[in-house]
Design an enzyme around this catalytic site. Structure first.
Site, short mmCIF file in Angstrom:
data_model
loop_
_atom_site.label_atom_id
_atom_site.label_comp_id
_atom_site.label_asym_id
_atom_site.label_seq_id
_atom_site.Cartn_x
_atom_site.Cartn_y
_atom_site.Cartn_z
N ASP A 1 -6.75 -6.62 4.00
CA ASP A 1 -6.08 -5.32 4.01
C ASP A 1 -6.18 -4.67 5.38
OD1 ASP A 1 -5.18 -2.75 3.46
OD2 ASP A 1 -6.86 -2.21 2.17
N SER B 1 0.84 -1.21 0.00
CA SER B 1 0.00 0.00 0.00
C SER B 1 0.87 1.25 0.00
CB SER B 1 -0.91 0.03 1.23
OG SER B 1 -1.45 1.32 1.36
N MET C 1 -11.73 -6.13 4.87
CA MET C 1 -10.91 -5.19 5.65
C MET C 1 -10.59 -5.80 7.01
SD MET C 1 -10.32 -2.53 3.78
CE MET C 1 -9.41 -1.67 5.07
N MET D 1 -8.96 8.04 -0.63
CA MET D 1 -9.90 8.42 0.44
C MET D 1 -10.43 9.82 0.19
SD MET D 1 -7.62 7.19 3.66
CE MET D 1 -6.81 5.60 3.70
N MET E 1 -12.02 4.29 -1.24
CA MET E 1 -12.76 4.50 0.01
C MET E 1 -13.45 5.84 -0.13
SD MET E 1 -9.84 3.04 2.55
CE MET E 1 -8.58 3.22 1.31
N HIS F 1 -1.02 -1.33 -4.36
CA HIS F 1 -2.32 -0.97 -3.78
C HIS F 1 -2.40 0.54 -3.58
CE1 HIS F 1 -5.91 -2.12 -1.42
NE2 HIS F 1 -5.57 -1.16 -0.57
N HIS G 1 -8.05 1.00 -4.47
CA HIS G 1 -9.04 0.78 -3.41
C HIS G 1 -9.75 2.09 -3.14
CE1 HIS G 1 -9.60 -0.36 1.16
NE2 HIS G 1 -10.76 -0.27 0.52
N ASP H 1 -4.62 3.50 -2.20
CA ASP H 1 -5.72 3.83 -1.28
C ASP H 1 -6.23 5.24 -1.53
OD1 ASP H 1 -6.07 1.51 0.47
OD2 ASP H 1 -4.01 1.92 1.11
C1 DX5 Z 1 -6.65 1.43 5.25
C2 DX5 Z 1 -6.10 1.11 3.90
C3 DX5 Z 1 -4.99 0.13 3.93
C4 DX5 Z 1 -3.77 0.60 4.65
C5 DX5 Z 1 -2.92 -0.57 5.03
O1 DX5 Z 1 -7.73 2.28 5.12
O2 DX5 Z 1 -7.13 0.57 3.08
O3 DX5 Z 1 -4.65 -0.30 2.61
O4 DX5 Z 1 -3.02 1.51 3.93
O5 DX5 Z 1 -1.85 -0.10 5.78
P1 DX5 Z 1 -1.11 -0.99 6.87
O6 DX5 Z 1 -0.57 -2.16 6.16
O7 DX5 Z 1 -0.10 -0.08 7.42
O8 DX5 Z 1 -2.17 -1.40 7.87
ZN ZN Z 2 -6.54 -0.37 1.17
#
Ligand code: DX5
Ligand code: ZN
Length: 238
Positions: A185, A18, A147, A47, A78, A43, A76, A45
């Site tokens: 994840d 990620s 998750m 948001m 969110m 990956h 991903h 992320d």
């Molecule tokens: C959380 C994300 C994850 C996160 C994982 O909202 O979807 O992908 O970045 O990070 P670690 O591996 O540090 O938990």
């Molecule tokens: Zn993620």
């Protein structure tokens, strides 16, 4: 779509680092190192500060990184309106797009929109959402993301109580003989990857445990790949 998640192996653990845990001063350098260290995909992320209480990065960053990275982009989302924004993330270079079943948009319409944009489709479940919520969509998608933390932030602790849900999704995929990948994840590192793999997840997302591993990314990814030895064990033994 440049890379196809459907043709990636099911019989070993694949690692999706990620980007959230990379150093944003030199993303290209960090990603190049992750590729050299054996990352299977990347990956991303996204948001929106609405679906989750945090804002990360968006289209321009993904578009720039696409120019210098030859890995599958596992995006991903969110965000509250994944259907509305699927196309811009596909055009930016995503190969695969995962959205949340808890988002505001209609699930079937969002699946169709992501497909129409030429990407493979994943559905993600927040910790409070049961496995059964995704069952009606399993034959229309390519991946389920369970998750193992509340979405929104990297660096949180792995929720081992999500393993029953992971196994339940895996069992349903196997029962119906579907080619659907299962991803976990959040909080995954060399200590938690084994239980995740043994409950059927063969794609693990790891941010902190890859980009910030004190012994480096190569060591980190090797440790995560080593969980292939226990992949599916509990599920298959049942
Ligand atoms: C959380 C994300 C994850 C996160 C994982 O909202 O979807 O992908 O970045 O990070 P670690 O591996 O540090 O938990
Ligand atoms: Zn993620």
């Amino acid at each position: 779509m440049k890379y196809d998640i459907r043709t990636m192996p099911n019989d070993r653990v694949l690692v999706s680092p990620s980007l959230l845990a990379a150093d944003f001063r030199h993303l290209e350098q960090d990603i190049t190192q992750a590729v050299a260290a054996g990352a299977d995909m990347l990956h991303l992320d996204v948001m929106d500060g609405h679906f989750v209480p945090n804002i990360s990065f968006g289209v321009p960053v993904i578009k720039s990184l696409r120019k210098s990275c030859d890995l599958l982009f596992d995006t991903h989302l969110m965000i509250s309106e994944p259907k509305r924004y699927a196309r811009v993330f596909a055009d930016a270079g995503s190969d695969h797009i995962t959205f949340h079943i808890e988002s505001d948009d209609d699930v079937d319409e969002t699946i169709k929109e992501i497909r129409d944009c030429g990407c493979t489709v994943g559905i993600s479940l927040k910790p409070a959402t049961p496995a059964e919520a995704v069952f009606p969509y399993l034959d229309k998608i390519d991946m389920v993301l369970v998750m193992t933390v509340e979405p929104g932030f990297g660096g949180q602790s792995f929720m081992a109580d999500m393993m029953a849900k992971t196994a339940a999704v895996k069992e349903e995929i196997q029962r119906r003989s579907l080619n659907v990948k299962l991803q976990t994840d959040g909080g995954i590192d060399e200590n938690t990857v084994g239980v995740s793999a043994s409950h059927g997840s063969n794609i693990v997302v790891a941010g902190t445990a890859v980009f910030r591993h004190p012994q480096g990314m190569k060591y980190a990814i090797e440790k995560l790949h080593a969980a292939s030895a226990v992949l599916d064990k509990n599920v298959l033994e049942k």
